[in-house]
Motif scaffolding. Structure first.
Motif, PDB file in Angstrom:
ATOM      1  N   ARG A   4     -27.489  18.627  81.608  1.00  0.00           N
ATOM      2  CA  ARG A   4     -27.602  19.860  80.832  1.00  0.00           C
ATOM      3  C   ARG A   4     -29.051  20.273  80.571  1.00  0.00           C
ATOM      4  NH1 ARG A   4     -22.627  20.966  78.521  1.00  0.00           N
ATOM      5  NH2 ARG A   4     -21.154  19.227  78.514  1.00  0.00           N
ATOM      6  N   ASN A   5     -29.854  19.343  80.071  1.00  0.00           N
ATOM      7  CA  ASN A   5     -31.217  19.702  79.683  1.00  0.00           C
ATOM      8  C   ASN A   5     -32.075  20.055  80.891  1.00  0.00           C
ATOM      9  OD1 ASN A   5     -30.484  19.189  77.056  1.00  0.00           O
ATOM     10  ND2 ASN A   5     -31.437  17.184  76.968  1.00  0.00           N
ATOM     11  N   GLU A   6     -31.925  19.307  81.973  1.00  0.00           N
ATOM     12  CA  GLU A   6     -32.714  19.580  83.175  1.00  0.00           C
ATOM     13  C   GLU A   6     -32.364  20.954  83.753  1.00  0.00           C
ATOM     14  OE1 GLU A   6     -33.765  17.496  87.497  1.00  0.00           O
ATOM     15  OE2 GLU A   6     -32.471  16.473  86.045  1.00  0.00           O
ATOM     16  N   LEU A   7     -31.081  21.279  83.769  1.00  0.00           N
ATOM     17  CA  LEU A   7     -30.663  22.584  84.267  1.00  0.00           C
ATOM     18  C   LEU A   7     -31.201  23.707  83.383  1.00  0.00           C
ATOM     19  CD1 LEU A   7     -26.941  21.868  85.237  1.00  0.00           C
ATOM     20  CD2 LEU A   7     -28.899  22.117  86.766  1.00  0.00           C
ATOM     21  N   VAL A  60     -34.151  36.317  68.080  1.00  0.00           N
ATOM     22  CA  VAL A  60     -34.428  36.101  69.500  1.00  0.00           C
ATOM     23  C   VAL A  60     -35.491  35.021  69.702  1.00  0.00           C
ATOM     24  CG1 VAL A  60     -35.297  37.187  71.613  1.00  0.00           C
ATOM     25  CG2 VAL A  60     -33.715  38.443  70.125  1.00  0.00           C
ATOM     26  N   TYR A  61     -36.538  35.041  68.877  1.00  0.00           N
ATOM     27  CA  TYR A  61     -37.657  34.116  69.042  1.00  0.00           C
ATOM     28  C   TYR A  61     -37.424  32.753  68.382  1.00  0.00           C
ATOM     29  CZ  TYR A  61     -40.940  37.677  70.837  1.00  0.00           C
ATOM     30  OH  TYR A  61     -41.582  38.625  71.604  1.00  0.00           O
ATOM     31  N   ALA A  62     -36.388  32.632  67.580  1.00  0.00           N
ATOM     32  CA  ALA A  62     -36.190  31.418  66.781  1.00  0.00           C
ATOM     33  C   ALA A  62     -36.315  30.114  67.562  1.00  0.00           C
ATOM     34  CB  ALA A  62     -34.842  31.476  66.061  1.00  0.00           C
ATOM     35  N   PRO A  63     -35.735  29.988  68.767  1.00  0.00           N
ATOM     36  CA  PRO A  63     -35.812  28.689  69.464  1.00  0.00           C
ATOM     37  C   PRO A  63     -37.222  28.243  69.822  1.00  0.00           C
ATOM     38  CG  PRO A  63     -34.062  30.066  70.377  1.00  0.00           C
ATOM     39  CD  PRO A  63     -34.857  30.938  69.465  1.00  0.00           C
ATOM     40  N   ASP A  75     -41.867  23.295  67.031  1.00  0.00           N
ATOM     41  CA  ASP A  75     -42.267  22.333  68.061  1.00  0.00           C
ATOM     42  C   ASP A  75     -41.406  21.072  67.971  1.00  0.00           C
ATOM     43  OD1 ASP A  75     -43.533  20.892  69.996  1.00  0.00           O
ATOM     44  OD2 ASP A  75     -45.423  20.645  68.920  1.00  0.00           O
ATOM     45  N   ARG A  76     -40.179  21.194  68.486  1.00  0.00           N
ATOM     46  CA  ARG A  76     -39.268  20.054  68.505  1.00  0.00           C
ATOM     47  C   ARG A  76     -38.122  20.344  69.462  1.00  0.00           C
ATOM     48  NH1 ARG A  76     -34.588  20.965  65.366  1.00  0.00           N
ATOM     49  NH2 ARG A  76     -34.706  22.856  64.081  1.00  0.00           N
ATOM     50  N   ALA A  77     -37.509  19.286  69.967  1.00  0.00           N
ATOM     51  CA  ALA A  77     -36.303  19.448  70.775  1.00  0.00           C
ATOM     52  C   ALA A  77     -35.151  19.862  69.870  1.00  0.00           C
ATOM     53  CB  ALA A  77     -35.972  18.145  71.509  1.00  0.00           C
ATOM     54  N   ARG A  78     -34.381  20.859  70.312  1.00  0.00           N
ATOM     55  CA  ARG A  78     -33.325  21.381  69.461  1.00  0.00           C
ATOM     56  C   ARG A  78     -32.302  22.124  70.314  1.00  0.00           C
ATOM     57  NH1 ARG A  78     -34.651  26.703  66.415  1.00  0.00           N
ATOM     58  NH2 ARG A  78     -32.634  27.121  67.353  1.00  0.00           N
ATOM     59  N   PRO A  79     -31.043  22.097  69.894  1.00  0.00           N
ATOM     60  CA  PRO A  79     -30.041  22.923  70.565  1.00  0.00           C
ATOM     61  C   PRO A  79     -30.234  24.379  70.181  1.00  0.00           C
ATOM     62  CG  PRO A  79     -29.054  21.779  68.713  1.00  0.00           C
ATOM     63  CD  PRO A  79     -30.465  21.271  68.818  1.00  0.00           C
ATOM     64  N   ILE A  80     -30.009  25.274  71.108  1.00  0.00           N
ATOM     65  CA  ILE A  80     -30.284  26.685  70.847  1.00  0.00           C
ATOM     66  C   ILE A  80     -29.316  27.282  69.832  1.00  0.00           C
ATOM     67  CG2 ILE A  80     -28.847  27.826  72.599  1.00  0.00           C
ATOM     68  CD1 ILE A  80     -31.541  29.326  73.359  1.00  0.00           C
ATOM     69  N   GLU A  81     -28.131  26.650  69.683  1.00  0.00           N
ATOM     70  CA  GLU A  81     -27.146  27.210  68.758  1.00  0.00           C
ATOM     71  C   GLU A  81     -27.508  27.017  67.294  1.00  0.00           C
ATOM     72  OE1 GLU A  81     -25.135  23.450  70.526  1.00  0.00           O
ATOM     73  OE2 GLU A  81     -26.411  25.102  71.193  1.00  0.00           O
ATOM     74  N   GLU A  82     -28.573  26.276  66.994  1.00  0.00           N
ATOM     75  CA  GLU A  82     -28.986  26.120  65.598  1.00  0.00           C
ATOM     76  C   GLU A  82     -29.194  27.476  64.936  1.00  0.00           C
ATOM     77  OE1 GLU A  82     -32.313  23.699  64.698  1.00  0.00           O
ATOM     78  OE2 GLU A  82     -31.405  21.859  65.413  1.00  0.00           O
ATOM     79  N   LEU A 112     -26.451  28.299  75.533  1.00  0.00           N
ATOM     80  CA  LEU A 112     -25.386  27.955  74.590  1.00  0.00           C
ATOM     81  C   LEU A 112     -24.242  27.244  75.307  1.00  0.00           C
ATOM     82  CD1 LEU A 112     -25.134  31.145  72.336  1.00  0.00           C
ATOM     83  CD2 LEU A 112     -25.681  28.836  71.565  1.00  0.00           C
ATOM     84  N   ARG A 113     -23.860  27.775  76.460  1.00  0.00           N
ATOM     85  CA  ARG A 113     -22.773  27.150  77.219  1.00  0.00           C
ATOM     86  C   ARG A 113     -23.156  25.764  77.715  1.00  0.00           C
ATOM     87  NH1 ARG A 113     -19.411  31.509  80.795  1.00  0.00           N
ATOM     88  NH2 ARG A 113     -19.483  33.283  79.360  1.00  0.00           N
ATOM     89  N   LEU A 114     -24.428  25.604  78.056  1.00  0.00           N
ATOM     90  CA  LEU A 114     -24.881  24.289  78.519  1.00  0.00           C
ATOM     91  C   LEU A 114     -24.953  23.275  77.384  1.00  0.00           C
ATOM     92  CD1 LEU A 114     -27.801  25.221  80.972  1.00  0.00           C
ATOM     93  CD2 LEU A 114     -25.586  24.238  81.573  1.00  0.00           C
ATOM     94  N   ARG A 115     -25.070  23.763  76.152  1.00  0.00           N
ATOM     95  CA  ARG A 115     -25.284  22.906  74.978  1.00  0.00           C
ATOM     96  C   ARG A 115     -26.515  22.021  75.191  1.00  0.00           C
ATOM     97  NH1 ARG A 115     -19.799  22.071  75.669  1.00  0.00           N
ATOM     98  NH2 ARG A 115     -20.031  19.824  75.900  1.00  0.00           N
ATOM     99  N   ALA A 116     -27.557  22.636  75.724  1.00  0.00           N
ATOM    100  CA  ALA A 116     -28.791  21.909  76.017  1.00  0.00           C
ATOM    101  C   ALA A 116     -29.607  21.700  74.749  1.00  0.00           C
ATOM    102  CB  ALA A 116     -29.624  22.685  77.037  1.00  0.00           C
ATOM    103  N   GLU A 117     -30.348  20.613  74.715  1.00  0.00           N
ATOM    104  CA  GLU A 117     -31.249  20.301  73.593  1.00  0.00           C
ATOM    105  C   GLU A 117     -32.639  20.069  74.179  1.00  0.00           C
ATOM    106  OE1 GLU A 117     -31.478  17.233  69.771  1.00  0.00           O
ATOM    107  OE2 GLU A 117     -29.566  17.671  70.777  1.00  0.00           O
ATOM    108  N   VAL A 118     -33.491  21.092  74.031  1.00  0.00           N
ATOM    109  CA  VAL A 118     -34.774  21.136  74.720  1.00  0.00           C
ATOM    110  C   VAL A 118     -35.856  21.560  73.738  1.00  0.00           C
ATOM    111  CG1 VAL A 118     -36.075  22.368  76.525  1.00  0.00           C
ATOM    112  CG2 VAL A 118     -33.714  21.656  76.956  1.00  0.00           C
ATOM    113  N   ASN A 119     -37.094  21.153  74.002  1.00  0.00           N
ATOM    114  CA  ASN A 119     -38.230  21.645  73.216  1.00  0.00           C
ATOM    115  C   ASN A 119     -38.650  22.989  73.815  1.00  0.00           C
ATOM    116  OD1 ASN A 119     -40.740  22.198  71.997  1.00  0.00           O
ATOM    117  ND2 ASN A 119     -41.134  20.022  71.693  1.00  0.00           N
ATOM    118  N   TRP A 120     -37.991  24.056  73.365  1.00  0.00           N
ATOM    119  CA  TRP A 120     -38.252  25.395  73.888  1.00  0.00           C
ATOM    120  C   TRP A 120     -39.676  25.831  73.554  1.00  0.00           C
ATOM    121  CZ3 TRP A 120     -34.171  26.265  76.805  1.00  0.00           C
ATOM    122  CH2 TRP A 120     -32.931  25.734  76.429  1.00  0.00           C
TER     123      TRP A 120
END
Length: 414
Positions: free
Chosen positions: A215-218, A314-317, A321-328, A373-381
Motif C-alpha cells: 500500500r505505502n509503496e504504491l 486539501v493541504y492537511a496531509p 512532518d510524520r507518517a500518517r493515514p490520509i483519512e485522519e 484513501l482506498r489504499l489506506r496508505a500511511e505515508v509521510n506526505w
C-alpha cells in the motif's frame, strides 16, 4: 425552480443508471463533475462518482471500418495481429491489443465516430444544467468551470495532441523511480487513433488485495507520478481515474492515458506553494497573494477565510512532518462536511466564480486523495512534498517547462 418536487436521492440514482451504459462525453462530464466540490449537490456526487469508464465495446465490422478510415484500406498489413474484441472500452473510444510486424505488443486506442459533434452537444446540455443550477443556488458561479471542462474535453478528442502529452510525460518522468510511461508508435497513430506499446499490469485495488503490504509503496509511486510533473514542469494529469493506470509486478505504476492534461503558468505553481506556506505560518497577506495567483481576483477578507477552510482540508496531509493515514483529516465524511460548510459560507458572502485553473488542479488533488484513501496508505506526505519543492524556483520551472513543451510542439500555458 418549476415548483415540481424532486426526490434527489432517487433521481440521482436513476441518472447514474442511465449514464452508466452510455458512450460519449456525457459520461466523462459526469465523472468530472462528481470530483469537483460543490459543482453538484451531494446526492448527485455520491451516485455519479460510481460511474466507471467501462462501456460496452463496438463490434468488429465497426472496428474494421474505423481502422480503414485512419490507416487506409490495407491497414491490417501493418500488424502481425489485431484482436477483434476490445480489451477496454471507455467514454470516447476503445482499446484493442495488437502486435507489430516485429512482434512488439501494442495497444491501439480507436476513437468512436462523430465524437466532436457529441462533445459540443453535451456541452450545450451542460450549459443548460449549470444555468438551472445557478438559478436555484448562487453560491458557485459555474461559467469558468464550463469553459475549462469544454477546453479539456475538446483536447481529449485530438489523439495527436495526446501523443505529444505522452511523450512529454516520458520526458518529465524519465529517471523517476516507480513510474512507467508507454512509448508512442507514431507511424500507427493519427488524430483519431493512438497506438502505444502495450504494458502489462493489474488494477491497483486488485493488486493491493493480493499484496496488502504494498500500500505505502504504491501510494508514494502515485504521488511522484502526479506531482513530479507539476512541481518541476507545471503540468498536472487531471484524471486520476482508476482506469488510467495499472500496477506492474515490481509495484511500479503504468500511466496509460494522457488525454486530460493541464499546463499551468509557473506563477500559478508558485501560488500553490505560497498558499501552503501561508497556511502553515498563518500568514493572511501571503494567502491573499496566493489566491490572486490562483485566479481568484482580489478576494475580500471574508472570502479568504472561507477559501482557507477548503485549503486546510486539501493541504492537511502535508502540514505535519510524520507518517500518517490520509483519512485522519481527508476522510469522506469530513470532506463532505467541509464542502457543505464552505458552500454555506460562500452563499453568506455572496458567492464566488471558480477560476479555470482551480478546476483540474483541485480535481487532481481530490481524485488522488481518494485513491490514497482506498489504499489506506500511511505515508509521510510532508516529507514527500518537501522533497519536491525544497529547491523550487519560478525562473527554473519556466525554463524547464518552456523547453519541454517546445520539444513536443505543444503550446505554452493559457
Amino acid at each position: 425552480m418549476l415548483g415540481i418536487p424532486l426526490e434527489r436521492d432517487r433521481h440521482a440514482a436513476e441518472l447514474r443508471s442511465a449514464l452508466g451504459g452510455l458512450k460519449g462525453p456525457l459520461m466523462k462530464v459526469a465523472q468530472l463533475l462528481s470530483t469537483i466540490p460543490d459543482a453538484l449537490p451531494k446526492e448527485y456526487v455520491q451516485e455519479l462518482s460510481q460511474l466507471q469508464a467501462d462501456a460496452p465495446s463496438m463490434g468488429w465490422p465497426f472496428v474494421k471500418r474505423r481502422m480503414a478510415s485512419e490507416l487506409g484500406p490495407g491497414w491490417q498489413a501493418k500488424f502481425r495481429g489485431f484482436e477483434h474484441t476490445a480489451a477496454a472500452a471507455a467514454s470516447l473510444g476503445q482499446v484493442h491489443r495488437a502486435t507489430s510486424p516485429e512482434g512488439r505488443k501494442l495497444a491501439c486506442k480507436l476513437q468512436y465516430p462523430d465524437m466532436s459533434s457529441a462533445v459540443e452537444a453535451d456541452l450545450r446540455q451542460l450549459a443548460l444544467i449549470f444555468a438551472i443550477f445557478e438559478r436555484t443556488d448562487r453560491a458557485i458561479s459555474t461559467r469558468h468551470i464550463l469553459t475549462e471542462i469544454g477546453a479539456r474535453l475538446r483536447e481529449e478528442l485530438d489523439y495527436e495532441r495526446e501523443a505529444k502529452h505522452a511523450r512529454l510525460y516520458r520526458h518529465m518522468l524519465d529517471g523517476v523511480p516507480g513510474v512507467h510511461v508507454p512509448e508512442v508508435v507514431g507511424d500507427l497513430s493519427t488524430r483519431r487513433l493512438l497506438t502505444m506499446e502495450w504494458v502489462d499490469g493489474r488494477r491497483i485495488l486488485d493488486f493491493v488485495e493480493d499484496n496488502p503490504e504494498a500500500r505505502n509503496e504504491l501510494a508514494m509511486n502515485m504521488f511522484r507520478a502526479w506531482y513530479v510533473p507539476f512541481y518541476r514542469y507545471g503540468v498536472i494529469h487531471g484524471d486520476p481515474h482508476l482506469g488510467n493506470y495499472t500496477v506492474r509486478a515490481d509495484r511500479s505504476i503504468n500511466l496509460l492515458d494522457f488525454g486530460c492534461i493541464r499546463v499551468f503558468r509557473p506563477d500559478f505553481v508558485k501560488g500553490v506553494i505560497d498558499l501552503y506556506d501561508a497556511l502553515r505560518h498563518d500568514d493572511r497577506d501571503k494567502a491573499v497573494d496566493a489566491y490572486r495567483r490562483w485566479g481568484f481576483g482580489n478576494p475580500s477578507k471574508e472570502l479568504v477565510e472561507v477559501l482557507n477552510i477548503w485549503a486546510r482540508f486539501v493541504y492537511a496531509p502535508i502540514l505535519e512532518d510524520r507518517a500518517r493515514p490520509i483519512e485522519e483529516t481527508n476522510g469522506v465524511h469530513y470532506g463532505r462536511e467541509t464542502a457543505e460548510k464552505v458552500h454555506a459560507e460562500l452563499r453568506r458572502v455572496g458567492g464566488i466564480a471558480i477560476p479555470r485553473e482551480f478546476v483540474f488542479m483541485d480535481r487532481a488533488a481530490i481524485g488522488l486523495g481518494s485513491v490514497f484513501l482506498r489504499l489506506r496508505a500511511e505515508v509521510n506526505w510532508f516529507a514527500l512534498f518537501h522533497g519536491l519543492v525544497g529547491d523550487f524556483d519560478v525562473a527554473t520551472l519556466e525554463a524547464r517547462q518552456s523547453a519541454a513543451l517546445a520539444a513536443q510542439a505543444l503550446p505554452p500555458p493559457e
